[in-house]
Design an enzyme around this catalytic site. Sequence first.
Site, PDB file in Angstrom:
ATOM      1  N   THR A 332       0.857  -1.183   0.000  1.00 41.51           N
ATOM      2  CA  THR A 332       0.000   0.000   0.000  1.00 41.51           C
ATOM      3  C   THR A 332       0.893   1.233   0.000  1.00 41.51           C
ATOM      4  O   THR A 332       2.059   1.152   0.365  1.00 41.51           O
ATOM      5  CB  THR A 332      -0.878   0.019   1.285  1.00 41.51           C
ATOM      6  OG1 THR A 332      -1.684  -1.157   1.310  1.00 41.51           O
ATOM      7  CG2 THR A 332      -1.778   1.228   1.369  1.00 41.51           C
ATOM      8  N   VAL A 333       0.358   2.398  -0.377  1.00 39.02           N
ATOM      9  CA  VAL A 333       1.012   3.670  -0.040  1.00 39.02           C
ATOM     10  C   VAL A 333       0.034   4.521   0.752  1.00 39.02           C
ATOM     11  O   VAL A 333      -1.172   4.505   0.516  1.00 39.02           O
ATOM     12  CB  VAL A 333       1.516   4.444  -1.277  1.00 39.02           C
ATOM     13  CG1 VAL A 333       2.516   3.611  -2.060  1.00 39.02           C
ATOM     14  CG2 VAL A 333       0.380   4.916  -2.168  1.00 39.02           C
TER      15      VAL A 333
END
Length: 510
Positions: A332-333
């Site tokens: 994820t970011v």
Amino acid sequence: MAATSHPAATLTAIDILRAGGNAIDAALAAVAVQSVVEPAMTGIGGDCFAIVAPAGKPIIAFNGSGRSCAGADAERLRTKGLSRIDEESPDAVTIPGAVDAWCQLSQKFGRMELAEILAPAIALADNGFRIAGRVAYDWAREGKRLEHHEAARAQFLPGGKAPTTGDRFAIPALAATLRAIAGSGRAAFYEGAVAEEMVSVLRECGGLHTVEDFSRHRGFATEPIGADFRGRRVLECPPNGQGLAALLIARILDGFDLSDDAASEADRVHLLAEASKAAYHQRDLLIADPDHMRISVEEVLGERFVAALRSRIRMDRASEASIWDGPVHRDTVYLSVVDRDGNAVSLINSLFSAFGSGIYAPVSGVLLQNRGSGFSLNEGHANELAPRKLPLHTIIPGMVVHNNLPVMPFGVMGGQFQATGHAHFLSHLYDRGFDPQRANEAPRSFSFDGRLSLEPAFGDKVRADLEERGHRTEWANAPIGGCQAVLIDRVRGVFIGSSDHRKDGFALGY
């Protein structure tokens, strides 16, 4: 100030702020850059959630997750003998919600034109970018997920192998699609040639998606849900995200003294593990598309429900851990941005697994997510796969509020870990008095799928204590999660940024 997991994204956010953009402009520009430079973690073929605190206005949550296609059918998969959805199959591909979310957030809260916001990402995709250290690590570790799809393999494993730190990499097809979105908005992605190619690629792989599935997609704004922790209000996006689990962990821990004077390091790990086991068990039973939830958020977070869970925790003995039969997700970011006018943004964007499904639309440069692998195939489950349904989601942006004012957009990357990670970070801030960066760097633990993973910094003594209580421990074979935050110190009039050293994290203010 901006805090992201990649220096190029943070610098982009600061450049946008300096050019007159506000926090939402900066956040969108930054996440678009990350969708280019961190292709294993995120992209326009994924989903997006946000909590936005516009200066002087109510805080909103935005659900930018995509639905299953209209042809989705759990029984069809069960008759094939499947008990879970294959993460690399077209059945795992839900309609990407990120682009629509970006466009809606820009229109409602932004100050700049979409073309200005996306220009930095377009330039990097067109002209190339240098591979950062953690990006190269993830690429090498997870690149095998691309091998099953020829187009993905050709684009992201040039010469049959992952790029290494410092290599230059370009994705011109993605640049062209971003340029089309910059000019025509969401229609450039959900209608016309891009949508048609995505559908064609999915159907070639055996998917049931249609162009109508894409054109019908719309994300939506809603009210955040919240719970009190140490005298502050913690806000999360409501289901279908697992923010409810994060709040449940915080509510359970709020009944224990976790200060340095009252708890040892092993005590804190033990209590976090026990609260996480209780909350994740409820998450897996209850959280689903909000139209299919069978119990209210208020009931789950109510004192009667929480007290019952809290009362089962013993300090000297670990409870039985449930075994997870769904996908493992760590990719994820997440980013935080606050501007000079007091606008605050907490935003997260993901493909779910590394490189998502690994299914790639080469003309459009779109890697497609596999968020649908989060659906259950258990008949009658609230989160059972069904047509045009939102799956249980792991990605959760957070926001801390005090005296009705936002004081910290924060979030944790790391898939399943995120709910536990929120509680871990907040406890180190408010139980131990750590500043955000020290709280971020504190060693992490995660009780999941029958094991208690520990970062090696805990040491053998803490591990032995936990084993004595009955935890089945292991040293984590990779960094656990990643965190960003911007703390708004209203007394002194300063922002304090934090970004995770476990990633290529970078926080910067001016």
